[in-house]
Write a protein that holds these residues in place. Structure first.
Motif, short mmCIF file in Angstrom:
data_model
loop_
_atom_site.label_atom_id
_atom_site.label_comp_id
_atom_site.label_asym_id
_atom_site.label_seq_id
_atom_site.Cartn_x
_atom_site.Cartn_y
_atom_site.Cartn_z
N LEU A 160 1.74 12.41 12.28
CA LEU A 160 0.83 11.14 11.97
C LEU A 160 -0.14 11.14 10.51
O LEU A 160 -0.21 10.21 10.06
N GLY A 161 -0.74 12.54 10.45
CA GLY A 161 -1.15 12.65 9.33
C GLY A 161 -0.25 12.53 7.86
O GLY A 161 -0.89 11.97 6.93
N SER A 162 0.81 13.03 8.04
CA SER A 162 1.63 12.81 6.98
C SER A 162 2.08 11.20 6.70
O SER A 162 2.25 10.83 5.61
N VAL A 163 2.38 10.59 7.84
CA VAL A 163 2.44 9.11 8.00
C VAL A 163 1.31 8.47 7.01
O VAL A 163 1.39 7.55 6.23
N ALA A 164 0.17 8.78 7.44
CA ALA A 164 -1.14 8.46 6.66
C ALA A 164 -1.02 8.62 5.38
O ALA A 164 -1.74 7.79 4.61
N VAL A 165 -0.79 9.86 5.07
CA VAL A 165 -0.69 10.06 3.49
C VAL A 165 0.21 9.18 2.84
O VAL A 165 -0.04 8.87 1.54
N ALA A 166 1.41 9.08 3.44
CA ALA A 166 2.16 8.40 2.66
C ALA A 166 1.98 7.00 2.32
O ALA A 166 2.16 6.28 1.27
N VAL A 167 1.44 6.15 3.54
CA VAL A 167 1.03 4.99 3.35
C VAL A 167 -0.15 4.95 2.22
O VAL A 167 -0.27 3.72 1.70
N TYR A 168 -0.98 5.78 2.29
CA TYR A 168 -2.27 5.78 1.48
C TYR A 168 -1.74 5.88 -0.09
O TYR A 168 -2.08 5.04 -0.80
N ARG A 169 -0.73 6.77 -0.20
CA ARG A 169 -0.19 6.97 -1.57
C ARG A 169 0.46 5.59 -2.16
O ARG A 169 0.31 5.17 -3.24
N ARG A 170 1.20 5.02 -1.30
CA ARG A 170 1.80 3.84 -1.65
C ARG A 170 1.00 2.71 -2.02
O ARG A 170 1.18 1.95 -3.14
N ALA A 171 -0.15 2.46 -1.09
CA ALA A 171 -0.95 1.70 -1.43
C ALA A 171 -1.69 1.70 -2.69
O ALA A 171 -2.17 0.85 -3.18
N MET A 172 -2.01 2.88 -2.75
CA MET A 172 -2.61 3.25 -4.00
C MET A 172 -2.11 3.37 -5.45
O MET A 172 -2.74 3.46 -6.49
N ALA A 173 -0.64 3.06 -5.45
CA ALA A 173 0.03 3.36 -6.71
C ALA A 173 -0.31 2.15 -7.33
O ALA A 173 -0.55 1.07 -7.14
N GLY A 174 -0.75 2.43 -8.65
CA GLY A 174 -1.37 1.60 -9.84
C GLY A 174 -2.69 1.39 -9.74
O GLY A 174 -3.35 1.33 -10.93
N ALA A 175 -3.56 1.70 -8.60
CA ALA A 175 -4.88 1.47 -8.63
C ALA A 175 -5.53 2.56 -9.21
O ALA A 175 -6.53 2.48 -9.97
N ASP A 176 -4.79 3.90 -9.36
CA ASP A 176 -5.37 5.02 -9.93
C ASP A 176 -5.90 4.68 -11.54
O ASP A 176 -6.46 5.45 -12.35
N LEU A 177 -5.36 3.59 -12.12
CA LEU A 177 -5.35 3.35 -13.51
C LEU A 177 -7.14 3.14 -13.65
O LEU A 177 -7.61 3.26 -14.74
N ALA A 178 -7.59 2.83 -12.75
CA ALA A 178 -9.09 2.38 -12.98
C ALA A 178 -9.87 3.64 -12.74
O ALA A 178 -10.99 3.65 -12.52
N ALA A 179 -9.29 4.84 -12.41
CA ALA A 179 -10.14 5.85 -12.02
C ALA A 179 -11.05 6.54 -13.15
O ALA A 179 -10.82 6.39 -14.29
N GLY A 180 -12.19 6.94 -12.81
CA GLY A 180 -13.32 7.19 -13.66
C GLY A 180 -14.04 6.02 -14.53
O GLY A 180 -14.90 6.37 -15.29
N LEU A 181 -13.70 4.89 -14.15
CA LEU A 181 -14.30 3.62 -14.72
C LEU A 181 -15.50 3.31 -14.02
O LEU A 181 -15.69 3.45 -12.76
N ALA A 182 -16.43 2.68 -14.79
CA ALA A 182 -17.66 2.32 -13.99
C ALA A 182 -17.54 0.82 -13.99
O ALA A 182 -16.85 0.09 -14.63
N GLY A 183 -18.58 0.10 -13.29
CA GLY A 183 -18.82 -0.97 -13.23
C GLY A 183 -17.68 -1.56 -12.37
O GLY A 183 -17.30 -1.18 -11.17
N PRO A 184 -17.19 -3.04 -12.55
CA PRO A 184 -16.42 -3.68 -11.62
C PRO A 184 -15.00 -2.90 -11.37
O PRO A 184 -14.54 -2.77 -10.33
N ALA A 185 -14.69 -2.15 -12.63
CA ALA A 185 -13.17 -1.53 -12.40
C ALA A 185 -13.29 -0.53 -11.41
O ALA A 185 -12.51 -0.21 -10.53
N GLY A 186 -14.42 0.26 -11.53
CA GLY A 186 -14.76 1.51 -10.65
C GLY A 186 -14.82 0.92 -9.13
O GLY A 186 -14.23 1.31 -8.05
N ASP A 187 -15.50 -0.09 -9.19
CA ASP A 187 -15.66 -0.87 -7.67
C ASP A 187 -14.32 -1.31 -6.87
O ASP A 187 -14.22 -0.97 -5.98
#
Length: 502
Positions: free
Chosen positions: A418-445
């Motif tokens: 179940l932990g592996s399932v959770a990690v897989a779903v999390y990574r898929r959902a976060m695909a593309g969102a990491d582009l905003a990593a490290g940004l402050a303000g609205p992008a970081g939010d």
């Protein structure tokens, strides 16, 4: 024991009930030691400066050695005496705790934690098999096992609290010294309060079988834990395959021995095997739920660790209540149906977790957590009762060890899968969102919002899978365990043991 009327088993006296309170203490410590070290990790890292690999082994080795040694220790207790093994284990546990507390290097701490795991493996099967022989009346035995299960729940709940208090005032090694006075008390009064019991006809312990069982369980648990931490990979799969192959060799050897480590005849009884499988499935969904809910409270709902712990208390109380209520319920309803109902209640709790509100889901989460904890408390208590009640008194240690090993394997499987399932779903959902990593303000939010949403989706899917598993286990319990007799009312005849059912 008091004299019993014809057809009824003798009732326990005050001595047995006081003895139950005494043997509950090491079980509480057994559970505490699985969690208390986590808080001390930053402190011991600063003091001992372990490498990353050493730190991993410091955390893991206790659980590995404990799980791997359960079958050997349970069967050893049948041969040399359960009380003797418990007292030997208590002495070793206390001594290893002192050595761990004053470890001067990472290597020394790893070695002492390994000793603690082996010593800890004597505690659960010894105490459960002693309960089997101390409480001959089925109704009283169910009550006693409810107290026994409660001691583990209390230990797991107070472990972080006690550890936190100690670390506020003392050095990191203090977390290991909690068990020393308790083990000293057990050694002082255990010989007087606890009766000795053993299998008088047992032969010598088959050392090759013991080695095979340890290697098989260790390899499977190790592989599952690596999968839970790093995902699927060649190494954990190879280790697990080796463990399964070793387990097959172990089972084949048992069939050829006159006095095996595990009596395969018990496993051939459908009700016994079903109870073992249901116990495994219960821990499969339970362990993963306890881990993921703690993370949800902090990562999605934004609670502090202390707040998350406080909001988890209702579920702990529900588990304690259910463990002690089970004995009363089975006076009127057959155990198989109570187990099935508990699993349905747990599934309903998981169903609530699937529908949590993103912004204000705390109340529903707590209600769902209470429901699944209450339901699983019936499952764990009655499954353990069925398993030890099914085995002959002389094989109580073996049955207890099987019960505990299935719990460890079920928990490891749940966290890994179940932990592996959770990690897989999390990574898929976060695909593309990491582009905003490290940004402050609205992008970081937005990145923070995306992360919380991704974890919530992963959490909901694992809750849905857990609900399905719980319902499947409920159906299994209702069908295969339906003929298991309930504990009788006072002065009535005893129920038919599981091992006699076809």
């Amino acid at each position: 024991m008091k004299a019993a009327s014809a057809g009824a088993q003798p009732k326990a006296t005050a001595r047995e009930w006081i003895g139950l309170a005494v043997i509950a203490l090491p079980c509480l410590l057994y559970a505490m030691d699985l969690t208390v070290l986590n808080l001390a990790v930053p402190h011991l890292t600063a003091a001992l400066r372990p490498t990353s690999a050493q730190m991993l082994w410091i955390v893991d080795i206790y659980g590995f050695m404990l799980a791997g040694s359960l079958i050997t220790m349970g069967t050893l207790g049948d041969r040399i005496g359960r009380r003797k093994l418990l007292l030997i284990g208590a002495a070793c546990f206390g001594a290893a705790s002192v050595l761990a507390a004053f470890s001067t290097s990472a290597g020394m701490l790893i070695a002492t934690r390994a000793l603690l795991g082996v010593a800890g493996a004597t505690l659960a099967p010894s105490t459960l098999s002693l309960i089997r022989n101390m409480f001959l009346d089925a109704q009283e035995r169910t009550v006693a096992i409810g107290v026994w299960v409660t001691s583990f729940a209390v230990g797991g709940a107070i472990g972080p609290l006690v550890g936190g208090l100690l670390l506020e005032h003392f050095w990191w090694g203090s977390v290991f010294l909690v068990g020393v006075p308790v083990m000293a008390l057990l050694l002082a009064i255990g010989p007087w309060l606890l009766p000795e019991s053993r299998d008088e006809k047992a032969g010598r312990l088959d050392l090759p079988s013991a080695a095979l069982s340890v290697v098989a369980v260790l390899a499977v648990i190790h592989g599952l834990k690596r999968i839970a931490e790093s995902g699927l990979g060649a190494w954990p799969i190879a280790v697990m395959a080796a463990g399964v192959a070793t387990g097959i060799a172990f089972v084949r050897r048992q069939g050829k021995l006159a006095d095996p480590l595990i009596d395969l005849r018990l496993l051939r009884a459908p009700a016994f095997s079903a109870a073992l499988l249901i116990n495994t499935l219960g821990f499969f969904v339970g362990f993963a739920a306890f881990l993921l809910i703690a993370q949800y409270l902090q990562l999605v709902l934004g609670l502090s660790p202390l707040e998350a712990g406080l909001w988890s208390l209702p579920s702990s109380l529900a588990f304690i209540v259910g463990s002690n209520l089970a004995a009363r319920v089975v006076r009127r309803i057959r155990p198989g149906f109570v187990v099935a109902a508990g699993l349905v209640l747990a599934a309903a709790g998981f169903g609530l977790l699937v529908q949590l509100d993103r912004d204000n889901g705390l109340r529903m989460l707590v209600i769902g957590y209470v429901m699944l904890s209450l339901g699983l408390s019936f499952v764990f208590t009655l499954a353990a009762d069925m398993l030890v009640g099914a085995a002959p008194a002389e094989r109580a240690g073996m049955a207890s060890a099987l019960s505990e090993t299935s719990s460890e394997l079920g928990g490891a499987l749940g966290i890994a899968i179940l932990g592996s399932v959770a990690v897989a779903v999390y990574r898929r959902a976060m695909a593309g969102a990491d582009l905003a990593a490290g940004l402050a303000g609205p992008a970081g939010d937005r990145l923070g919002d995306a992360s919380r949403e991704a974890f919530a989706q992963a959490f909901e899917l694992t809750a849905l899978i857990s609900a399905a598993v719980a319902l499947a286990a409920a159906l299994l319990a209702a069908v295969i365990l339906r003929e298991v007799g309930r504990p009788p009312a006072p002065n009535s005849s005893q129920p038919e043991p599981i091992s006699s059912l076809k």
